[in-house]
Design a protein around this motif. Structure first.
Motif: not given
Length: 407
Positions: A359-367, A371-377, A381-391
């Motif tokens: 997914i990308n930033g537009n997917d997150i914002i549209s759902r 605000p865009k300032r929250s996208l990085s955080e 967090a999503l990256v770490l969930l995938v890396v940890d095999q939790k998602v």
């Protein structure tokens, strides 16, 4: 092996046709010409020959006339060298010569052409490189290079101190041949490397780096490197660098990757000393950055081998394996670490950057109308969930996970 063994194989060696053509052209006009240098050494060893050098009594201008039917390049007329292209094979042809005075510990002030093969071979660095072979495979060996080849020994031509005073880079070449061929450096030659080592300060960093890279990645580098330390060579290549000879002994057990072995070599030095050493051997910016990252990963792994290896691999990528190799080599981590790191690096479900998310930033914002300032955080967090095999790294799974992140 003895000299007779090497010589008995010589009649069966087939000189490549382009090289025979060059020798035959000289012979047809009544001039002497010989294969010289490393090509003769490797022929006698039964090793592949990568570069063909020919020495002849004819001056370069006459050589160009003799080969007027072939492409000829002026690759070093000042030193008597032209390169001839014979059926795609580039062959360097150099006039017999003697060298004038060396004033910079590297280059002769001038060269003088001669008609003496002996004088030409006399100016060369080591006896195993001071042999010549003619079209009929008759060997000219005035300095007993075959004897030293049979004894697996590197011996300077003539007086070792004179050879290294002329060209200090020969010191590095002696250790490079030792590291590449597993040859022992003859005692007087070895002592002369130590006595003349200070002259390495006059050699360009680029040339030092070329030889050092070959030494460090050679199949038998450990013995050569330990000997270099013992005889004070590193004092002038890496001044002030403290090296433990114990951990230098087994460097060759690591894969012959320059940055990997460099990290192992420098692992106990401070960041300041590493920066100085990087400058001395002219590391490229990418090489220096990679070695620093390997060292950072190595220290992280050794200090905490129980950390999340998936996050460790995400942070360092391929360099995580290099760090694990060094740590395992040093027996500082459990044996399971390296196989686990390799398994993670080859895991197709693993991601290596935010761009790998489905997914990308537009997917997150549209759902979620965030605000865009929250996208990085959120993305991190999503990256770490995938890396940890939790998602799973699938669009809907990722979007669903965002709810928990927001909460």
């Amino acid at each position: 092996m003895n000299e007779q063994f090497y010589m008995s194989n010589l009649p069966y060696y087939e000189i490549p046709t382009p090289v025979k053509t060059v020798l035959a052209v000289f012979g047809a006009h009544g001039y002497r010409a010989y294969i010289v240098g490393g090509a003769v050494r490797d022929i006698m060893r039964g090793a592949p020959v990568h570069d063909w050098d020919v020495a002849t009594e004819t001056p370069p201008e006459l050589t160009k006339q003799l080969f007027c039917e072939y492409p000829v390049y002026d690759t070093g007329l000042k030193h008597g060298t032209v390169t001839v292209n014979v059926d795609g094979e580039l062959i360097e042809i150099t006039t017999f010569r003697t060298d004038g005075e060396y004033k910079d510990s590297r280059h002769p002030e001038n060269v003088m052409f001669t008609d003496s093969l002996y004088e030409d071979l006399e100016r060369r660095d080591f006896t195993i490189n001071a042999m010549a072979l003619n079209l009929y495979k008759d060997l000219e060996d005035p300095f007993r290079g075959m004897r030293d080849l049979a004894n697996n020994e590197i011996c300077a031509v003539g007086v070792p101190l004179d050879r290294f005073a002329e060209d200090a880079l020969r010191i590095m070449r002696a250790y490079r041949f030792s590291a590449t061929l597993l040859y022992t450096i003859e005692e007087k030659t070895l002592e002369a490397t130590s006595i003349c080592a200070y002259r390495l300060e006059y050699i360009s960093r680029e040339r030092i780096n070329e030889e050092w890279k070959k030494i460090l990645t050679a199949p038998f580098c450990s013995k050569a490197i330990v000997t270099m330390k013992k005889y004070g060579i590193f004092t002038f290549i890496f001044p002030g660098l403290k090296l433990d000879p114990e951990y230098l002994k087994d460097l060759e057990k690591l894969p012959p990757i320059y940055t990997l072995r460099s990290a192992a070599f420098f692992k106990n030095c401070t960041d300041e000393k590493f920066a100085e050493a990087s400058s001395r051997i002219n590391f490229t910016k990418n090489e220096a950055t990679e070695v620093k990252s390997i060292l950072e990963a190595y220290r992280s792994l050794v200090s905490d081998p129980d950390q999340s290896l998936r996050r460790f691999c995400y942070r360092y990528g391929k360099l995580a394996e290099y760090a694990a190799l060094i740590a395992e080599h040093d027996l500082l981590v459990p044996a399971r670490i390296l196989p686990e790191v390799r398994a993670i690096l080859s895991d197709t479900s693993m991601i290596w950057s935010r761009k790998d998310l489905k997914i990308n930033g537009n997917d997150i914002i549209s759902r979620y109308n965030l605000p865009k300032r929250s996208l990085s955080e959120i993305t991190e967090a999503l990256v770490l969930l995938v890396v940890d095999q939790k998602v799973e790294n699938e669009r809907e799974a990722l979007l669903s996970a965002i709810e928990n992140i927001i909460e």
